[in-house]
Every structure is written in C-alpha cells, then in structure tokens.
Design a protein around this motif. Structure first.
Motif, PDB file in Angstrom:
ATOM      1  N   ARG A 239      31.435  43.092  41.770  1.00 54.91           N
ATOM      2  CA  ARG A 239      31.699  41.852  42.512  1.00 54.91           C
ATOM      3  C   ARG A 239      30.365  41.224  42.940  1.00 54.91           C
ATOM      4  O   ARG A 239      30.163  40.010  42.814  1.00 54.91           O
ATOM      5  N   VAL A 240      29.470  42.046  43.437  1.00 55.07           N
ATOM      6  CA  VAL A 240      28.141  41.582  43.842  1.00 55.07           C
ATOM      7  C   VAL A 240      27.331  41.157  42.617  1.00 55.07           C
ATOM      8  O   VAL A 240      26.669  40.116  42.604  1.00 55.07           O
ATOM      9  N   TYR A 241      27.388  41.963  41.572  1.00 53.01           N
ATOM     10  CA  TYR A 241      26.605  41.728  40.361  1.00 53.01           C
ATOM     11  C   TYR A 241      26.952  40.387  39.723  1.00 53.01           C
ATOM     12  O   TYR A 241      26.067  39.663  39.253  1.00 53.01           O
ATOM     13  N   LEU A 242      28.236  40.048  39.696  1.00 55.02           N
ATOM     14  CA  LEU A 242      28.677  38.863  38.967  1.00 55.02           C
ATOM     15  C   LEU A 242      28.818  37.619  39.833  1.00 55.02           C
ATOM     16  O   LEU A 242      28.980  36.521  39.314  1.00 55.02           O
ATOM     17  N   SER A 243      28.751  37.776  41.147  1.00 54.02           N
ATOM     18  CA  SER A 243      28.935  36.612  42.023  1.00 54.02           C
ATOM     19  C   SER A 243      27.711  36.345  42.890  1.00 54.02           C
ATOM     20  O   SER A 243      27.129  35.261  42.838  1.00 54.02           O
ATOM     21  N   VAL A 244      27.317  37.341  43.682  1.00 48.53           N
ATOM     22  CA  VAL A 244      26.244  37.133  44.656  1.00 48.53           C
ATOM     23  C   VAL A 244      24.908  36.882  43.966  1.00 48.53           C
ATOM     24  O   VAL A 244      24.193  35.918  44.294  1.00 48.53           O
ATOM     25  N   TYR A 245      24.558  37.722  43.023  1.00 49.56           N
ATOM     26  CA  TYR A 245      23.258  37.579  42.370  1.00 49.56           C
ATOM     27  C   TYR A 245      23.113  36.241  41.632  1.00 49.56           C
ATOM     28  O   TYR A 245      22.100  35.539  41.792  1.00 49.56           O
TER      29      TYR A 245
END
Length: 458
Positions: free
Chosen positions: A419-425
């Motif tokens: 979720r972090v890898y594909l959205s936040v970054y």
C-alpha cells in the motif's frame, strides 16, 4: 497565457524526409512491449515466484540502475556522431531490436539448475537484467532523438507523440494488463515462471518485427549529416551547464521513478493489499490503461489549445493526487475506482512530457548549431535511469519497515507494505516534480521562435 504556451497557427509540414507520424509512432509499440514485461513482471517473477531475496534484488537493481545510467550518454553520443548510408539512428534501432529480443527471453527463461541456486539465480538476474536495460537504452537513445528531428513543428510533433504514446498504451495493455492471466492461467500456471518465459518469446519476436518495420520507414533529414559532429566532453559540459537539463530532468526523473514503482509493484499490490488473483490484476491494469488511452485524446486537445508547457504543469499535480485513493483501496472494486484517478494524471504527463523535452532539444540545437538529441536525451536518461536507485531503496525499505523479503517470507503485513509502495512513494515523488515545474521557464515552441531564429526562453 505566457508566450511559451501560445498555440500555433497554420498547418505544419510533414516530418523530415516525408516520415509518417503513424509509421514513426507505431514503433513505440515495439520498444514498449518487452521492456514493460520486464518492468511489470521482473519483480514478481524473481522475488515472489523464484524466491530471490528482496534485499538481494534491490542491491542488484541499484547496481544495474547506475550502470544503465552510465551507458545512456555513450549510446546517445554514438548515435549523434554516426554518419552512414542508413542514417544516424536507424542502425541502432535494428541492432537494439535484435539484442533486446534475445536478452528479454533469457531474463524470463531461467534454467532449473540456476533457479535452485541462490547465487546462480542472483547472477542470472544481474546479467540479463543489465543487458536487457542496455538494449532498451540503445534503442531509445535513437528512437527518442528522432521525434524532434523528424517533426520540427510542435503541432505535427504533438500528433506524432500522441500516436506513439497511444501505441505505448496498447503495449501496456498487453505487457501489463494481460500478462498476469496469460502467464499464470493460459501459458503457465500459478507459482511458476514458465508462462512468463513463453510470453517473453512472443513479445520479443513481435517487438523486433515492429521496430524493424519502423526503422525501414524512417526518412532522416540528410541535411543533418552536414552538421559538425558533437565532441563528447565539450557537449557534456554544455549540457550540464544548461539549466533546463537539471530542472526538466529532475521532474522527468520524479515521474519516471513513480511509474517504475507502479509498474514493478502492481501485481504484488493486487495480491497482498487487495487480496486479488491474476485475473484481478489483469482487470485492474486493463481498466487503468483503457482510461489512459481514452484520456490521451482529451489531453492532446488541451495541448493544442493551451500549449504543452501549460498542460504539463497541470498534469503533474493531477497525477500526484491520483495516487492518494490507492492507499485506501481494499478490494478490486475500490482498486479500480482508485486506478481511474491514476489514469487521468498519468495520461496527461504522457501527452506532454516528451513535448517539453523536445523544446529543450530544439533550443540546444539552435544555440550550438548541431543536433545532438541522442546525447542530450541520454543525459536526461542518466537522471531518469537513476530512478533504479530509488526503486531499490523503496523495495529495501519494505524489508526494513514491514519485514517483506519474498513471497516465501512476506512478513507480518505485506498488504500495508505494498500500500505504501504503490501509493505513498509515487505521491511524494510526483509532488516534488510538481513543485519544481512551477519554477521552470521553458524555451518557446519552434514556431514561436520565428523561422531561422533561436528559440527564446520565456
């Protein structure tokens, strides 16, 4: 409206030597098909299926990112200096197409004995990942340089760019959206890399045929052969002293890094975050790419009305905000709704990014009296290819913060990790690009500069 954004009047002429925008643009289908199989499935195949440790993958990826950045100027320089009966760019398209086919097939066809050895798998991955990226660099140093050289007016250039970006999106449908189902349900099975190897053969052969067809149809301007050959160190110094190299290059690198994260991690995001299957991954990617194709014509219309620079500055923040909903998606339906927001902004940057870069190349050629588009694009590529370091760091951070190391050892919460890898970054990267773009004054479009005069910076 600023002068740099003013739309152009009149009907621009055909590309140099009579090259058709369609013949040139379709070539991007060939350049995109195998490399997007690599970008979209390499992480999944090697880490999730074959069990290569994520930290080892990240380390190799960082090394290959640096090497790939270094080879870009070499390929661009050779392309700019080449003088042959076949042209400057065409020989590299032909050679690159054949090499790319061979290395892509090898990358996804891992012998059983190699796959059973941790060291052997890491070495195989390193060798063929690096050579595949080198072949891709060889092709794109010349293919990208042809856009400003063949189509010297922005409106005609925008048409050619729209065709090639449309061709790229069609390739994305096949290489990204259809690949999970084709590789894991049709040509192979779940938990096996066999289907990906078979797809690599098909994609490689089709890619080579399309690139060769385009190369044979390109009619380069023979007048450019009379220009002095660029000197490497002098040219590099002049490029590095160009403000637009650093500013536009940084924005381009932020965009490239964000999309590299998405392409590499989407199958894992669907599997771990959305709890979906191969079919779900294909459906999500197909919807996003289909909407991107539809939006491309909308963004192209905005470019014709408002100019490339104005539209580019609009598309970047739209692309950044588009990644926010992905963080909150929990299943295929909400994932699709979130993906639609990504598609809108992604299509906008596709429609404008290369037009902005082409203006920088035009200004450089006018100022220094020689077209060195290959080297200049390669220099941009150095910044862009270094996104491999960011991708590697992002993947390594999943092991550090979330305990994800491979499909066999996913850690306590792989769903949150991706979720972090594909959205936040990607959101952070595109936000940085958006901010930088607000401080850039681009060179005028070629028509705005006046016939025979140097484009002025506005």
């Amino acid at each position: 409206m600023e002068a740099e954004d003013a739309p152009q009047a009149g009907s621009p002429p055909r590309g140099a030597g009579g090259t058709s925008p369609l013949r040139y643009g379709v070539g991007m289908f060939g350049t995109s098909l195998p490399i997007n199989l690599v970008k979209g499935s390499m992480l999944y195949v090697y880490v999730e299926v074959l069990g290569l440790d994520a930290v080892v993958y990240a380390t190799v990826y960082a090394v290959y990112g640096v090497l790939d950045a270094l080879d870009n100027p070499v390929f661009g320089y050779l392309s700019d200096r080449t003088r042959s009966r076949w042209g400057r760019r065409r020989p590299y398209l032909v050679v690159g197409a054949l090499v790319l086919t061979a290395t892509t097939i090898a990358l996804f066809t891992v012998p059983g004995a190699v796959a059973d050895s941790a060291v052997g798998l890491a070495v195989w991955f390193a060798v063929f990942a690096i050579t595949t990226e080198m072949a891709d660099s060889l092709i794109n140093a010349s293919y990208g340089a042809l856009l400003p050289e063949l189509f010297t007016h922005e409106r005609r250039r925008a048409t050619a760019n729209a065709v090639r970006q449309g061709a790229q999106l069609v390739a994305l449908v096949i290489a990204l959206a259809l690949t999970p189902v084709l590789a894991r349900n049709v040509l192979g099975t779940e938990g096996s890399a066999v289907g990906y190897g078979r797809l690599a053969i098909i994609f490689g052969v089709v890619s080579a045929a399309v690139i060769l067809w385009t190369a044979l149809g390109v009619r380069e301007d023979p007048a450019l052969d009379a220009e002095p050959k660029p000197q490497f160190f002098r040219s590099v110094g002049q490029i590095l002293s160009t403000v637009h190299f650093w500013t536009v290059g940084l924005v381009n690198a932020c965009y490239g890094a964000a999309m590299a994260l998405v392409l590499g991690g989407l199958q894992l995001y669907v599997a771990h975050t959305l709890g979906g299957s191969a079919l779900d991954a294909s459906i999500l990617q197909l919807v996003v790419i289909a909407v991107s194709i539809g939006m491309l014509s909308v963004w192209a219309a905005v470019v014709r009305r408002k100019g490339a620079a104005w539209t580019w500055r609009l598309a970047l923040p739209v692309a950044a905000v588009g990644f926010v909903p992905l963080y909150f998606a929990t299943d295929l339906v909400t994932g699709i709704l979130a993906g639609l927001t990504v598609a809108v902004g992604y299509s906008g940057v596709l429609a404008t990014n290369d037009l902005v870069i082409a203006r920088v190349l035009d200004a450089d050629a006018a100022q220094h009296g020689t077209h060195r588009s290959g080297l200049f694009l390669a220099a941009f590529g150095v910044l862009g290819r270094l996104n491999g370091l960011l991708t590697a760091a992002a993947l390594a951070s999943l092991a550090l913060w979330f305990g994800y190391r491979s499909g066999a050892d996913p850690g306590p919460d792989p769903g949150q990790a991706f979720r972090v890898y594909l959205s936040v970054y990607p959101f952070v990267l595109l936000t940085i690009g958006t901010v930088v773009s607000r401080f850039i004054r681009l060179p005028a479009a070629p028509q705005d500069a006046g016939a025979g005069s140097r484009p002025v910076t506005r």
